[in-house]
Scaffold this active site. Structure first.
Site, PDB file in Angstrom:
ATOM      1  CG  HIS A 141      -0.150   0.203   2.519  1.00  0.00           C
ATOM      2  ND1 HIS A 141       0.552  -0.820   3.122  1.00  0.00           N
ATOM      3  CD2 HIS A 141       0.065   1.300   3.296  1.00  0.00           C
ATOM      4  CE1 HIS A 141       1.148  -0.387   4.212  1.00  0.00           C
ATOM      5  NE2 HIS A 141       0.873   0.921   4.342  1.00  0.00           N
ATOM      6  CG  ASP A 182       1.712   5.024   4.780  1.00  0.00           C
ATOM      7  OD1 ASP A 182       1.236   3.876   4.739  1.00  0.00           O
ATOM      8  OD2 ASP A 182       2.781   5.303   5.347  1.00  0.00           O
ATOM      9  CG  HIS A 219       5.199   1.241   2.603  1.00  0.00           C
ATOM     10  ND1 HIS A 219       4.593   2.366   2.081  1.00  0.00           N
ATOM     11  CD2 HIS A 219       4.656   1.084   3.833  1.00  0.00           C
ATOM     12  CE1 HIS A 219       3.757   2.871   2.953  1.00  0.00           C
ATOM     13  NE2 HIS A 219       3.770   2.104   4.023  1.00  0.00           N
ATOM     14  NE  ARG A 226       8.893  -5.255  11.562  1.00  0.00           N
ATOM     15  CZ  ARG A 226       8.144  -4.386  10.896  1.00  0.00           C
ATOM     16  NH1 ARG A 226       6.910  -4.668  10.566  1.00  0.00           N
ATOM     17  NH2 ARG A 226       8.647  -3.221  10.557  1.00  0.00           N
TER      18      ARG A 226
END
Ligand SMILES: O=C(O)CCC(=O)C(=O)O
Ligand SMILES: [Fe+2]
Length: 153
Positions: A63, A65, A119, A129
């Site tokens: 996507h 942002d 990204h 994570r």
């Protein structure tokens, strides 16, 4: 309290970066700082549990942002990737550094001179994570358009 302080620091950092971007565009230095007054920015903590088959799992899918600037801090596990030169590349880990992403709103505010970047985040086979993302967003009723000086192609 720490959370609030972190958000305030990220807001100030993102506005400072917007000042530099304004200068780079030949716009009045404080133009975007004023635009983001009474901002509706968002802070998000992302948690990605480990997964035995990472290639079959979607961490955060590809996507751009939608926001203006994103300031991201990732832990030492890593997993952020950016699509550039026609392939997914890992963003190098650095405990003392933030990743700053251009979002779609900034693409509009800069008349396409700054491009939002594609990204994603992949999951790790062994470790959970965490990442912390601050999204700089204007007040919801703001009209998003580039300043006149940047509108001229
Ligand atoms: O967790 C990451 O590294 C990226 C998260 C992300 O892209 C987002 O929250 O928009
Ligand atoms: Fe993102």
């Amino acid at each position: 309290m720490v959370y609030q302080e972190y958000c305030e620091a990220m807001k100030e950092l993102s506005l400072k970066i917007m000042e530099l971007l304004a200068i780079s565009l030949g716009v009045d230095r404080f133009h975007y700082r004023e635009f983001f007054e009474d901002d509706c920015s968002i802070m998000r903590c992302n948690y990605y549990p480990s997964c035995q088959k990472p290639s079959l799992a979607l961490g955060t899918g590809p996507h751009c942002d939608p926001t203006s600037l994103t300031i991201l801090h990732q832990d030492q596990v890593g997993g952020l990737e950016v699509f550039t030169n026609n392939k997914w590349q890992t963003v190098r880990l650095h405990s003392d550094a933030f990743v700053v992403n251009i979002g779609d709103t900034l693409t509009a505010l800069s008349n396409g001179r700054y491009k939002s970047c594609l990204h994603r985040a992949v999951v790790n086979e062994y470790k959970d994570r965490l990442s912390w993302a601050f999204f700089l967003c204007p007040r919801e009723d703001k009209v998003v358009r580039p300043p006149q000086i940047v509108s001229i192609d």
